[in-house]
Scaffold this active site. Structure first.
Site, short mmCIF file in Angstrom:
data_model
loop_
_atom_site.label_atom_id
_atom_site.label_comp_id
_atom_site.label_asym_id
_atom_site.label_seq_id
_atom_site.Cartn_x
_atom_site.Cartn_y
_atom_site.Cartn_z
N GLY A 11 6.79 2.68 10.64
CA GLY A 11 5.39 2.71 10.20
C GLY A 11 4.51 1.96 11.20
N ILE A 13 2.68 -1.02 11.13
CA ILE A 13 2.95 -2.44 11.42
C ILE A 13 4.42 -2.64 11.77
CG2 ILE A 13 2.67 -4.81 10.57
CD1 ILE A 13 0.66 -3.58 8.50
N ASN A 33 12.41 6.19 5.75
CA ASN A 33 12.71 7.53 5.20
C ASN A 33 11.78 8.60 5.77
OD1 ASN A 33 10.32 7.11 3.90
ND2 ASN A 33 11.10 7.40 1.82
N PHE A 81 8.84 -3.89 5.12
CA PHE A 81 7.56 -3.18 5.17
C PHE A 81 7.54 -1.95 4.28
CE2 PHE A 81 7.82 -4.97 9.54
CZ PHE A 81 6.61 -5.64 9.61
N LYS A 85 1.35 3.24 0.69
CA LYS A 85 0.23 2.32 0.91
C LYS A 85 -1.17 2.91 0.73
CE LYS A 85 -0.11 3.11 5.83
NZ LYS A 85 -0.23 2.55 7.16
N SER A 125 -0.63 -8.38 0.86
CA SER A 125 -1.96 -7.92 1.27
C SER A 125 -3.04 -8.83 0.71
CB SER A 125 -2.15 -6.51 0.69
OG SER A 125 -3.48 -6.11 0.76
N TYR A 150 -1.39 0.31 -6.26
CA TYR A 150 -0.89 -0.16 -4.96
C TYR A 150 -1.01 -1.69 -4.87
CZ TYR A 150 -1.35 -1.74 -0.18
OH TYR A 150 -1.24 -2.49 0.97
N LYS A 154 1.86 -5.10 -4.78
CA LYS A 154 1.92 -6.26 -3.88
C LYS A 154 1.98 -7.55 -4.70
CE LYS A 154 1.99 -3.90 -0.15
NZ LYS A 154 3.27 -3.76 0.56
N ASN A 200 -8.91 4.92 6.04
CA ASN A 200 -9.32 3.63 6.63
C ASN A 200 -10.34 3.83 7.75
OD1 ASN A 200 -6.04 2.94 5.98
ND2 ASN A 200 -7.65 1.68 5.10
N ARG A 294 -18.48 3.07 -1.59
CA ARG A 294 -17.21 3.65 -2.06
C ARG A 294 -16.76 2.83 -3.27
NH1 ARG A 294 -12.15 3.80 2.11
NH2 ARG A 294 -12.32 1.54 1.91
N1 UFG Z 1 -15.28 2.38 5.47
C1 UFG Z 1 -16.34 3.21 5.75
N2 UFG Z 1 -16.08 4.51 6.02
C2 UFG Z 1 -14.81 5.03 6.01
C3 UFG Z 1 -13.73 4.17 5.72
C4 UFG Z 1 -14.00 2.85 5.45
O1 UFG Z 1 -17.49 2.78 5.77
O2 UFG Z 1 -14.65 6.24 6.25
C5 UFG Z 1 -15.56 0.96 5.21
C6 UFG Z 1 -15.10 0.53 3.82
O3 UFG Z 1 -16.12 0.78 2.89
C7 UFG Z 1 -14.83 -0.95 4.05
C8 UFG Z 1 -14.36 -1.03 5.50
O4 UFG Z 1 -14.80 0.18 6.10
O5 UFG Z 1 -16.01 -1.65 3.95
C9 UFG Z 1 -12.87 -1.13 5.63
O6 UFG Z 1 -12.27 -0.08 4.89
P1 UFG Z 1 -10.73 0.32 5.04
O7 UFG Z 1 -10.51 1.48 4.13
O8 UFG Z 1 -10.39 0.47 6.47
O9 UFG Z 1 -10.00 -0.98 4.54
P2 UFG Z 1 -10.06 -1.69 3.11
O10 UFG Z 1 -10.56 -3.06 3.36
O11 UFG Z 1 -10.73 -0.90 2.08
O12 UFG Z 1 -8.53 -1.60 2.76
C10 UFG Z 1 -7.68 -2.60 3.11
C11 UFG Z 1 -6.26 -2.06 3.31
C12 UFG Z 1 -5.63 -1.65 2.01
C13 UFG Z 1 -5.85 -2.71 0.96
C14 UFG Z 1 -7.30 -3.00 0.82
C15 UFG Z 1 -7.60 -4.02 -0.22
O13 UFG Z 1 -6.26 -0.96 4.20
O14 UFG Z 1 -4.25 -1.47 2.23
O15 UFG Z 1 -7.76 -3.49 2.07
O16 UFG Z 1 -8.95 -4.15 -0.42
F1 UFG Z 1 -5.39 -2.33 -0.24
#
Ligand code: UFG
Length: 334
Positions: A11, A13, A33, A81, A85, A125, A150, A154, A200, A294
């Site tokens: 994966g 990380i 897997n 890991f 996710k 996390s 999810y 954790k 993400n 979101r």
């Molecule tokens: N964002 C956007 N547009 C996108 C995707 C994300 O503006 O298309 C913003 C989100 O709103 C957020 C920031 O970018 O403000 C980061 O978003 P991510 O989805 O990259 O990451 P998150 O902080 O939401 O998610 C992370 C981990 C997850 C974990 C989560 C807990 O990736 O595994 O934090 O809050 F569960």
């Protein structure tokens, strides 16, 4: 010296951690897997390190199959890991998440006892803190009720370890609470491989720049932050990989059987700052629009890393521009 079992080692990380371990001369057995990875990652690891890591294709939620790994290898440490996710998917398929993430964890702990594994590092996390009441978020910040199945896996995962080591204190275990891992290996031979449309931010940015997506939606421009967009603590995946190696070493020095650490840079960065950094290092304009918030997003979170700095002697070294430059270099190979 026995081997280090890296579950989910192909994966995002996991693969970067396997590279750092092999480069330090450790013997590694990767168990994966391939549910969210591919054998190309093993090739990438080999190209970077010039070394072979043993590999086994196994679903760790299957106890008997997992047991055969321990019968045929002398494992003295586990970095765990392997887990599903995707936050959104976990809401739609909660039982899948509880089954995959918790059964595999229970199996690894059970087998640790039976085969006398001494050290265990768990990928946790920052999601365990939810929307924190105080910033930066230290390890004393109370854990909040999880917002998704999810996130709950954790939290429960950490609790299972705590209860287990009370009954089996010979196992030294550490949970690492990751903030937002991004970036890729400098060689661009391994990196993040999201399935389908990325959830993400950074893979969405790089795919938009590469022409795979039309435009990035910035989720919310009206948050109570300096530029109105959410704040996160983005950490380079190689810095995060190194934290695992240091944590494994630290297990040898632990008096108690369990500890947990935040792993971030200690500074908060807004979505617009991430975009600006990307535009600077890639020398191109990104197509993006500010859209609605979101659901479920935390407004701001970033780590207090004092505990990892002082007890583990670990500190993140790479800055945001390096994270974005390596992520972009990786995207261009895909
Ligand atoms: N964002 C956007 N547009 C996108 C995707 C994300 O503006 O298309 C913003 C989100 O709103 C957020 C920031 O970018 O403000 C980061 O978003 P991510 O989805 O990259 O990451 P998150 O902080 O939401 O998610 C992370 C981990 C997850 C974990 C989560 C807990 O990736 O595994 O934090 O809050 F569960």
């Amino acid at each position: 010296m026995g081997k280090i079992l890296v579950t989910g080692g192909l994966g995002f990380i996991g693969s970067h951690t396997v590279v750092e371990l092999l480069e330090k001369g450790e013997e590694v057995l990767v168990a994966d897997n391939l549910s969210n990875s591919s054998m190309d990652v093993l090739e990438g690891i080999k190209k970077i390190t010039g070394k072979n890591s043993d590999f086994v294709n196994v679903d760790l939620a299957d106890f008997e199959k997992s047991r055969t790994i321990f019968e045929s290898n002398e494992i003295d440490s586990i970095i765990h890991f392997a887990a599903s996710k995707a936050v959104g998917e976990s809401v739609e398929k909660p039982l899948l998440y509880y089954r995959n993430n918790l059964n595999s964890m229970i199996n690894m702990l059970e087998l640790s006892r039976e085969f006398k594994v001494g050290k265990f590092v768990f990928s946790s996390s920052c999601t365990v803190y939810g929307e924190p009441d105080q910033l930066p978020v230290s390890e004393q910040t109370p854990v909040k009720k999880a917002e998704s199945p999810y996130g709950n896996t954790k939290q429960i995962g950490e609790e299972i370890i705590i209860d287990f080591v009370k009954s089996h204190p010979k196992l030294k275990a550490i949970s690492l609470r990751y903030f937002n891992p991004i970036g890729a290996h400098d060689t661009a031979l391994i990196g993040e491989l999201p399935l389908g449309v990325p959830a993400n931010l950074v893979p969405y940015i790089t795919q938009t720049a590469a022409g795979i997506r039309e435009s990035l939606s910035v989720f919310g421009g009206d948050y109570n932050t300096p530029d109105g967009t959410c704040i996160r603590d983005y950490i380079h995946v190689v810095d995060l990989a190194n934290a695992h190696i240091i944590a494994l070493d630290h297990c040898d020095r632990m008096e108690e059987s369990y500890d947990y650490f935040n792993v971030g840079t200690g500074s908060g960065t807004s979505v617009l700052e991430v975009i600006n950094s990307f535009e600077k290092v890639s020398d191109q304009k990104l197509n993006y629009e500010i859209k609605d918030r979101r659901p479920g997003d935390v407004e701001k979170t970033y780590a207090d890393t004092t505990k990892a700095n002082s007890i583990l002697g670990w500190k993140a070294e790479r800055d945001l521009d390096n994270m974005m430059a390596t992520a972009w270099k990786w995207q261009q190979t895909l």
